[in-house]
Write a protein that holds these residues in place. Structure first.
Motif, mmCIF file in Angstrom:
data_model
loop_
_atom_site.group_PDB
_atom_site.id
_atom_site.type_symbol
_atom_site.label_atom_id
_atom_site.label_comp_id
_atom_site.label_asym_id
_atom_site.label_seq_id
_atom_site.Cartn_x
_atom_site.Cartn_y
_atom_site.Cartn_z
ATOM 1 N N GLY A 64 -66.946 -0.069 -21.970
ATOM 2 C CA GLY A 64 -67.606 1.118 -21.421
ATOM 3 C C GLY A 64 -67.788 1.063 -19.914
ATOM 4 O O GLY A 64 -68.700 1.674 -19.367
ATOM 5 N N PHE A 65 -66.897 0.320 -19.198
ATOM 6 C CA PHE A 65 -67.021 0.242 -17.733
ATOM 7 C C PHE A 65 -66.557 1.554 -17.106
ATOM 8 O O PHE A 65 -65.673 2.230 -17.646
ATOM 9 C CB PHE A 65 -66.148 -0.881 -17.160
ATOM 10 N N ASP A 66 -67.105 1.837 -15.925
ATOM 11 C CA ASP A 66 -66.664 2.963 -15.125
ATOM 12 C C ASP A 66 -65.225 2.683 -14.639
ATOM 13 O O ASP A 66 -64.869 1.537 -14.344
ATOM 14 C CB ASP A 66 -67.663 3.070 -13.965
ATOM 15 N N GLN A 67 -64.383 3.739 -14.573
ATOM 16 C CA GLN A 67 -62.950 3.528 -14.324
ATOM 17 C C GLN A 67 -62.669 2.822 -12.989
ATOM 18 O O GLN A 67 -61.814 1.950 -12.901
ATOM 19 C CB GLN A 67 -62.236 4.881 -14.362
ATOM 20 N N LYS A 68 -63.451 3.222 -11.947
ATOM 21 C CA LYS A 68 -63.198 2.642 -10.629
ATOM 22 C C LYS A 68 -63.515 1.134 -10.633
ATOM 23 O O LYS A 68 -62.749 0.313 -10.124
ATOM 24 C CB LYS A 68 -64.070 3.369 -9.599
ATOM 25 N N PHE A 69 -64.637 0.806 -11.251
ATOM 26 C CA PHE A 69 -65.059 -0.593 -11.335
ATOM 27 C C PHE A 69 -64.023 -1.400 -12.124
ATOM 28 O O PHE A 69 -63.615 -2.503 -11.729
ATOM 29 C CB PHE A 69 -66.433 -0.659 -12.013
ATOM 30 N N ALA A 70 -63.563 -0.817 -13.247
ATOM 31 C CA ALA A 70 -62.580 -1.515 -14.088
ATOM 32 C C ALA A 70 -61.281 -1.736 -13.309
ATOM 33 O O ALA A 70 -60.680 -2.817 -13.379
ATOM 34 C CB ALA A 70 -62.310 -0.700 -15.345
ATOM 35 N N ALA A 71 -60.859 -0.702 -12.531
ATOM 36 C CA ALA A 71 -59.618 -0.834 -11.761
ATOM 37 C C ALA A 71 -59.763 -1.944 -10.722
ATOM 38 O O ALA A 71 -58.813 -2.687 -10.442
ATOM 39 C CB ALA A 71 -59.273 0.489 -11.090
ATOM 40 N N GLN A 72 -60.960 -2.066 -10.146
ATOM 41 C CA GLN A 72 -61.182 -3.130 -9.156
ATOM 42 C C GLN A 72 -61.080 -4.508 -9.814
ATOM 43 O O GLN A 72 -60.456 -5.428 -9.281
ATOM 44 C CB GLN A 72 -62.564 -2.989 -8.540
#
Ligand code: GLU
Length: 506
Positions: A64-72
Motif C-alpha cells: 500500500g505504498f504511495d507510487q512516488k515513494f515506491a518508485a524511489q
C-alpha cells in the motif's frame, strides 16, 4: 578433456588448452552460465514484482505504498545493487577470491529472497538489503571468473561472454513469466485457497520462487566448483589484508550512493558526478604515460560509453513501457496481449542472437573489430533504435501505432547491446590488472548503476500526450547517442593504443 591441474602450470597455458565445454569453450563456462542464469532468474523475477507489490493495496496483500515513494525505493534499490559491485569486487580481489565471493554472495542473495517470502515490513527491507549486498558480491566476481577462463590472447573471449550473456537473458526471460504467474494469476490464488493458504500471500510465493531459483543456481555452482580450481583463488595466506583501504572503499561506495540518492532533490549534483570520469580519462590517458594508467583511461572511456548506453537502453522499463501501454495497439494477427509482454522481447532477441554473435567473433578471430569499434557499433544501433521511434511518435497523432515499431526498436537495441554489454564485461576482464580484476568489474557495473539512475531522469520528460514533443524526446536522445558514437569513432585509434591493441581490421 580432463580438468586442468591447478598447481603445475601457469594459468594461461591451462586456459588456452581447455576446449572441453560447449562449442569448444572451456568447460567452466557452462557451469558459470547456469549459475548466473538462475541468479538472474531470481534477480529479474523479484524485480518484476517489486514495484507492483509495493503499490498494491493492503487489501490485495501488497504494502500500500504511495507510487512516488515506491518508485524511489525501486530506483535506489536497483542502483544500489549495481553500485555495491565496487565494494564486492574489492573484497573478492583482496580478501575472498572470486570463487568464494560468488558463493558467499549467492548465499546472501538466497537469504534475501527467502526474507521476502515472509509478509512483514522488517523482512521486506532486510530482504532488499541482503539481495543488493549479495548481488554486489556475486555479480562482478562471476563475470571475473568467466574472464579467467581465457588467456588475454584467447580470441574466444568475447564469444564466451556472448554465450554467458545468453544465460543471463534466459533467466531474465523466464523469471517474470514464472514468478509473475505465482504472484498475480487467479489460477495460482485458487490453488493456494485449495491448499488452505491465504491467497493474499501469493506475492510471497513469487518471492520464494525467486529464492528457489537462486538455491538451484548455488547447487549447480557448488557441484561443479572443482572445474574452476585454477582460477579465482583468494590471495595467498600471509598476504597482508588491506583493511584500511577496504574501509575507504566501503565509505566511498556509501557516500556515492548517498550522493546519488540526494540527486533526486539536488539535480545539480548529476553533471558533477558524470563529469568525473571525463577528468579521469584526461588524467590517466593524456597526463600520465605508463601502460597501466593508459589501460585505466581506456576502461574509463568504456565506462562513460556504458553510462550513456544504459541511460537510454534502460528506459525500456519506463519510457518504452509507457509508449507500449498508452500509444501502441497491443494486438497482432487478431490476438491481444498485455503491454508488459514487450519486456520479454529484448531477452528473446538476446537468446536468439547471442549464439550468432558468439559464432561471428570466433569466426573472425584476429579480424574481429577492436573493443572500441564494437562499442561504436553498440552506440550506433542504440541511436538508430531511438531514431526509429521518431516517426512512430509522429504517427501517434493519428491514434495508436502498430506493435511492430517497438519490436523493431528492441531488435536494434539488442544488436547494440550484444556489441557493447558482453564485450564490455570481456574487456574489463582483459584490461584489468589481475589483482584489480574484481574492482574493475565493479567499475563497469557502476556504469550500469549511474546509467540506470540517468535513465530515470531522462524518462521524466516523456509526454505521451504531445506527439511532436514525444518525437523530439526520442530524437534528442538519438542525437546524444549518435554524437557520442561519432566522438568514439574519432577516438578509436587512440583508445586502441591505450588498450595496447595493435591495429588490425578497423
Ligand atoms: N542484462 C544485463 C544483466 O543483468 C545487464 C547488466 C548491466 O546493466 O551491466 O546482467
Amino acid at each position: 578433456m580432463h580438468a586442468p591441474t591447478p598447481s603445475v602450470e601457469p594459468q594461461t597455458a591451462q586456459t588456452d588448452r581447455d576446449h572441453g565445454g560447449f562449442a569448444g569453450h572451456p568447460r567452466g563456462l557452462s557451469m558459470l552460465y547456469y549459475a548466473e542464469m538462475w541468479e538472474r532468474f531470481s534477480y529479474y523475477g523479484m524485480r518484476a514484482l517489486l514495484l507492483l507489490f509495493m503499490i498494491a493495496p493492503l487489501t490485495m496483500g501488497g504494502l500500500g505504498f504511495d507510487q512516488k515513494f515506491a518508485a524511489q525505493i525501486y530506483g535506489n534499490y536497483t542502483m544500489a545493487s549495481y553500485m555495491v559491485c565496487i565494494l564486492g569486487g574489492y573484497l573478492a580481489d583482496n580478501f575472498l577470491g572470486a570463487r568464494r565471493a560468488v558463493l558467499i554472495g549467492g548465499l546472501i542473495i538466497t537469504a534475501g529472497h527467502y526474507c521476502l517470502a515472509f509478509a512483514s515490513i522488517p523482512t521486506f527491507y532486510a530482504g532488499l538489503i541482503l539481495i543488493a549486498l549479495g548481488t554486489g558480491l556475486l555479480k562482478p566476481s562471476i563475470s571475473t571468473l568467466v574472464g579467467g577462463l581465457y588467456s588475454p590472447e584467447d580470441t574466444r573471449r568475447d564469444a564466451g561472454f556472448s554465450l554467458f550473456y545468453m544465460g543471463i537473458n534466459l533467466g531474465a526471460f523466464a523469471a517474470p513469466l514464472v514468478v509473475g504467474w505465482l504472484a498475480q494469476s487467479d489460477q495460482f490464488k485458487t490453488l493456494l485457497t485449495g491448499w488452505g493458504f491465504d491467497p493474499l500471500h501469493s506475492w510471497h510465493w513469487g518471492f520464494a520462487a525467486a529464492g528457489v531459483g537462486m538455491t538451484i543456481g548455488m547447487g549447480v555452482y557448488l557441484r561443479r566448483l572443482h572445474w574452476l580450481a585454477h582460477i579465482g583463488q583468494a590471495p595467498a595466506t600471509g598476504t597482508p589484508r588491506p583493511w584500511d583501504r577496504l574501509a575507504l572503499v566501503a565509505i566511498g561506495t556509501a557516500a556515492l550512493l548517498g550522493v546519488m540518492i540526494a540527486s533526486d532533490y539536488f539535480p545539480w549534483i548529476n553533471p558533477l558526478v558524470y563529469a568525473l570520469p571525463i577528468v579521469g580519462v584526461i588524467y590517466f590517458g593524456v597526463l600520465k604515460k605508463d601502460p597501466d594508467s593508459h589501460r585505466i583511461a581506456a576502461i574509463l572511456v568504456f565506462f562513460i560509453c556504458a553510462i550513456i548506453f544504459w541511460a537510454v537502453f534502460e528506459q525500456a522499463g519506463s519510457s518504452l513501457t509507457l509508449f507500449a501501454d498508452e500509444l501502441t495497439r497491443n494486438e497482432t494477427f487478431g490476438y491481444a496481449f498485455p503491454s508488459s509482454w514487450f519486456q520479454s522481447v529484448n531477452s528473446l532477441f538476446v537468446i536468439a542472437l547471442a549464439p550468432l554473435f558468439a559464432w561471428l567473433w570466433v569466426r573472425l578471430r584476429e579480424r574481429q573489430p577492436s573493443i572500441p569499434m564494437k562499442f561504436f557499433w553498440g552506440l550506433v544501433f542504440l541511436g538508430l533504435s531511438f531514431a526509429l521511434l521518431v516517426p512512430a511518435a509522429q504517427l501517434t497523432a493519428a491514434g495508436k501505432v502498430s506493435p511492430w515499431w517497438l519490436v523493431g526498436v528492441y531488435f536494434l537495441q539488442t544488436i547494440g547491446e550484444l556489441c557493447l554489454s558482453p564485450v564490455g564485461l570481456s574487456a574489463m576482464s582483459k584490461l584489468a590488472p589481475a589483482k584489480l580484476a574484481g574492482l574493475v568489474m565493479g567499475i563497469w557495473f557502476l556504469g550500469s548503476a549511474l546509467g540506470n539512475k540517468l535513465a530515470g531522469v531522462l524518462a521524466g520528460s516523456f509526454d505521451a500526450k504531445d506527439p511532436l514533443a514525444l518525437a523530439n524526446f526520442f530524437w534528442n536522445q538519438a542525437l546524444l547517442v549518435g554524437g557520442m558514437s561519432l566522438l568514439l569513432l574519432i577516438l578509436v585509434p587512440w583508445v586502441r593504443r591505450l588498450t595496447g591493441e595493435q591495429a588490425t581490421t578497423d
